[in-house]
Design a protein around this motif. Sequence first.
Motif, PDB file in Angstrom:
ATOM      1  N   GLU A 186      23.540   9.314  23.438  1.00 55.36           N
ATOM      2  CA  GLU A 186      23.666   8.835  24.921  1.00 55.36           C
ATOM      3  C   GLU A 186      25.019   8.515  25.283  1.00 55.36           C
ATOM      4  O   GLU A 186      25.473   8.932  26.551  1.00 55.36           O
ATOM      5  CB  GLU A 186      23.148   7.568  24.740  1.00 55.36           C
ATOM      6  CG  GLU A 186      21.646   7.296  24.759  1.00 55.36           C
ATOM      7  CD  GLU A 186      21.073   5.887  24.674  1.00 55.36           C
ATOM      8  OE1 GLU A 186      20.985   5.323  25.641  1.00 55.36           O
ATOM      9  OE2 GLU A 186      20.682   5.448  23.467  1.00 55.36           O
ATOM     10  N   ASP A 187      26.068   8.158  24.294  1.00 55.29           N
ATOM     11  CA  ASP A 187      27.337   7.946  24.988  1.00 55.29           C
ATOM     12  C   ASP A 187      28.206   8.991  25.333  1.00 55.29           C
ATOM     13  O   ASP A 187      28.923   9.114  26.207  1.00 55.29           O
ATOM     14  CB  ASP A 187      28.324   7.351  23.689  1.00 55.29           C
ATOM     15  CG  ASP A 187      27.969   5.602  23.650  1.00 55.29           C
ATOM     16  OD1 ASP A 187      27.009   5.123  24.387  1.00 55.29           O
ATOM     17  OD2 ASP A 187      28.256   5.256  22.379  1.00 55.29           O
ATOM     18  N   VAL A 188      27.767  10.384  24.726  1.00 52.23           N
ATOM     19  CA  VAL A 188      28.333  11.634  24.977  1.00 52.23           C
ATOM     20  C   VAL A 188      27.769  12.077  26.374  1.00 52.23           C
ATOM     21  O   VAL A 188      28.120  13.303  26.637  1.00 52.23           O
ATOM     22  CB  VAL A 188      28.834  12.687  23.919  1.00 52.23           C
ATOM     23  CG1 VAL A 188      29.645  11.874  22.884  1.00 52.23           C
ATOM     24  CG2 VAL A 188      27.256  12.953  23.220  1.00 52.23           C
ATOM     25  N   GLY A 189      26.686  11.688  26.752  1.00 52.46           N
ATOM     26  CA  GLY A 189      25.962  12.380  27.821  1.00 52.46           C
ATOM     27  C   GLY A 189      24.951  13.397  27.425  1.00 52.46           C
ATOM     28  O   GLY A 189      24.616  14.151  28.489  1.00 52.46           O
ATOM     29  N   ILE A 190      24.462  13.675  26.434  1.00 44.66           N
ATOM     30  CA  ILE A 190      23.543  14.489  26.047  1.00 44.66           C
ATOM     31  C   ILE A 190      22.112  14.014  25.780  1.00 44.66           C
ATOM     32  O   ILE A 190      21.145  15.076  25.990  1.00 44.66           O
ATOM     33  CB  ILE A 190      23.733  15.530  24.900  1.00 44.66           C
ATOM     34  CG1 ILE A 190      23.972  14.752  23.601  1.00 44.66           C
ATOM     35  CG2 ILE A 190      25.043  16.194  25.236  1.00 44.66           C
ATOM     36  CD1 ILE A 190      24.489  15.534  22.365  1.00 44.66           C
ATOM     37  N   VAL A 191      21.808  12.858  25.621  1.00 41.60           N
ATOM     38  CA  VAL A 191      20.474  11.947  25.590  1.00 41.60           C
ATOM     39  C   VAL A 191      20.487  11.139  26.548  1.00 41.60           C
ATOM     40  O   VAL A 191      21.431  10.381  26.665  1.00 41.60           O
ATOM     41  CB  VAL A 191      20.180  11.775  24.176  1.00 41.60           C
ATOM     42  CG1 VAL A 191      19.215  10.813  24.012  1.00 41.60           C
ATOM     43  CG2 VAL A 191      20.074  13.304  23.316  1.00 41.60           C
ATOM     44  N   GLU A 192      19.145  10.732  27.019  1.00 40.68           N
ATOM     45  CA  GLU A 192      18.856   9.767  27.914  1.00 40.68           C
ATOM     46  C   GLU A 192      17.973   8.948  27.390  1.00 40.68           C
ATOM     47  O   GLU A 192      16.878   9.408  27.025  1.00 40.68           O
ATOM     48  CB  GLU A 192      18.781  10.043  29.353  1.00 40.68           C
ATOM     49  CG  GLU A 192      18.481   9.206  30.458  1.00 40.68           C
ATOM     50  CD  GLU A 192      18.078   9.607  31.676  1.00 40.68           C
ATOM     51  OE1 GLU A 192      17.229   9.196  32.389  1.00 40.68           O
ATOM     52  OE2 GLU A 192      18.528  10.782  32.111  1.00 40.68           O
ATOM     53  N   ARG A 193      18.116   7.651  27.418  1.00 40.43           N
ATOM     54  CA  ARG A 193      17.034   6.535  26.921  1.00 40.43           C
ATOM     55  C   ARG A 193      16.340   6.182  28.084  1.00 40.43           C
ATOM     56  O   ARG A 193      16.981   5.449  28.992  1.00 40.43           O
ATOM     57  CB  ARG A 193      17.602   5.660  26.034  1.00 40.43           C
ATOM     58  CG  ARG A 193      16.816   4.564  25.634  1.00 40.43           C
ATOM     59  CD  ARG A 193      17.714   3.504  24.849  1.00 40.43           C
ATOM     60  NE  ARG A 193      16.601   2.263  24.391  1.00 40.43           N
ATOM     61  CZ  ARG A 193      16.366   1.159  24.669  1.00 40.43           C
ATOM     62  NH1 ARG A 193      16.896   1.126  26.029  1.00 40.43           N
ATOM     63  NH2 ARG A 193      15.626   0.310  24.195  1.00 40.43           N
ATOM     64  N   ARG A 194      14.933   6.303  28.127  1.00 39.00           N
ATOM     65  CA  ARG A 194      14.214   6.004  29.347  1.00 39.00           C
ATOM     66  C   ARG A 194      13.260   5.057  28.838  1.00 39.00           C
ATOM     67  O   ARG A 194      12.488   5.050  27.949  1.00 39.00           O
ATOM     68  CB  ARG A 194      13.291   7.011  30.065  1.00 39.00           C
ATOM     69  CG  ARG A 194      14.511   7.926  30.810  1.00 39.00           C
ATOM     70  CD  ARG A 194      13.426   9.079  31.474  1.00 39.00           C
ATOM     71  NE  ARG A 194      14.347   9.713  32.286  1.00 39.00           N
ATOM     72  CZ  ARG A 194      14.075  11.022  32.767  1.00 39.00           C
ATOM     73  NH1 ARG A 194      12.857  11.584  32.368  1.00 39.00           N
ATOM     74  NH2 ARG A 194      15.053  11.980  33.313  1.00 39.00           N
ATOM     75  N   ILE A 195      12.999   3.840  29.649  1.00 39.68           N
ATOM     76  CA  ILE A 195      12.029   2.923  29.322  1.00 39.68           C
ATOM     77  C   ILE A 195      10.482   3.394  29.975  1.00 39.68           C
ATOM     78  O   ILE A 195      10.783   3.526  31.540  1.00 39.68           O
ATOM     79  CB  ILE A 195      12.249   1.402  29.788  1.00 39.68           C
ATOM     80  CG1 ILE A 195      13.588   1.092  29.053  1.00 39.68           C
ATOM     81  CG2 ILE A 195      11.044   0.416  29.698  1.00 39.68           C
ATOM     82  CD1 ILE A 195      14.012  -0.461  29.594  1.00 39.68           C
ATOM     83  N   VAL A 196       9.718   3.653  29.453  1.00 42.16           N
ATOM     84  CA  VAL A 196       8.181   4.307  29.921  1.00 42.16           C
ATOM     85  C   VAL A 196       7.298   3.029  30.400  1.00 42.16           C
ATOM     86  O   VAL A 196       6.813   3.215  31.375  1.00 42.16           O
ATOM     87  CB  VAL A 196       7.809   5.046  28.644  1.00 42.16           C
ATOM     88  CG1 VAL A 196       6.341   5.757  29.247  1.00 42.16           C
ATOM     89  CG2 VAL A 196       8.548   6.288  28.304  1.00 42.16           C
ATOM     90  N   SER A 197       7.338   2.104  29.474  1.00 45.14           N
ATOM     91  CA  SER A 197       6.456   1.006  29.939  1.00 45.14           C
ATOM     92  C   SER A 197       6.889  -0.103  29.478  1.00 45.14           C
ATOM     93  O   SER A 197       7.657  -0.160  28.347  1.00 45.14           O
ATOM     94  CB  SER A 197       4.987   1.291  29.275  1.00 45.14           C
ATOM     95  OG  SER A 197       4.968   1.201  28.028  1.00 45.14           O
ATOM     96  N   THR A 198       6.602  -1.508  29.787  1.00 49.95           N
ATOM     97  CA  THR A 198       7.124  -2.728  29.481  1.00 49.95           C
ATOM     98  C   THR A 198       6.029  -3.300  28.592  1.00 49.95           C
ATOM     99  O   THR A 198       6.504  -4.173  27.680  1.00 49.95           O
ATOM    100  CB  THR A 198       7.621  -3.541  30.562  1.00 49.95           C
ATOM    101  OG1 THR A 198       6.574  -3.640  31.427  1.00 49.95           O
ATOM    102  CG2 THR A 198       8.939  -2.853  31.095  1.00 49.95           C
ATOM    103  N   ARG A 199       4.782  -3.132  28.823  1.00 48.33           N
ATOM    104  CA  ARG A 199       3.711  -3.709  28.243  1.00 48.33           C
ATOM    105  C   ARG A 199       2.748  -2.743  27.406  1.00 48.33           C
ATOM    106  O   ARG A 199       2.013  -2.357  28.473  1.00 48.33           O
ATOM    107  CB  ARG A 199       3.085  -4.896  28.751  1.00 48.33           C
ATOM    108  CG  ARG A 199       4.043  -6.073  29.073  1.00 48.33           C
ATOM    109  CD  ARG A 199       3.269  -7.217  29.628  1.00 48.33           C
ATOM    110  NE  ARG A 199       4.209  -7.967  29.875  1.00 48.33           N
ATOM    111  CZ  ARG A 199       4.277  -9.502  29.734  1.00 48.33           C
ATOM    112  NH1 ARG A 199       3.356  -9.686  29.367  1.00 48.33           N
ATOM    113  NH2 ARG A 199       5.251 -10.077  29.898  1.00 48.33           N
ATOM    114  N   PRO A 200       2.815  -2.309  26.665  1.00 45.41           N
ATOM    115  CA  PRO A 200       3.746  -2.526  25.234  1.00 45.41           C
ATOM    116  C   PRO A 200       5.080  -1.835  25.515  1.00 45.41           C
ATOM    117  O   PRO A 200       5.140  -0.837  26.198  1.00 45.41           O
ATOM    118  CB  PRO A 200       2.930  -1.984  24.066  1.00 45.41           C
ATOM    119  CG  PRO A 200       1.985  -1.066  24.503  1.00 45.41           C
ATOM    120  CD  PRO A 200       1.588  -1.305  26.121  1.00 45.41           C
TER     121      PRO A 200
END
Length: 114
Positions: free
Chosen positions: A64-78
């Motif tokens: 993530e820090d080097v910009g090749i992967v992105e973390r996405r929140i898909v849902s909050t519950r669950p």
Amino acid sequence: MTSIPRDELNRTTCPIVETIKIIGTEARLLVLRYLFDGPKGFNQLLRDTGLSSKTLSSTLKFMEDVGIVERRIVSTRPFKVEYILTDKGKELETIFKVMGQWGEKWVLEKVKIP
């Protein structure tokens, strides 16, 4: 294909060396390999790669820090998170295909890798 002058390979700014610094661990290679197939959740990557939770977590954070992967929140519950390659990360697939072809030709058939 353009060859890189030898003096370029000795510099710390060599593009090949800098690329290896980003993708050159077994954990990163494994994560990339599975993310080329599409977005994956943490637990799916854990199962696919066989990495420990700690190793996978630190690997994903670095990527993530080097910009090749992105973390996405898909849902909050669950609560659900997935990891996806950025455009920068997707461009690495070409390199992987060429490395795989080279490995099949020169490494796998001739040498048993420990």
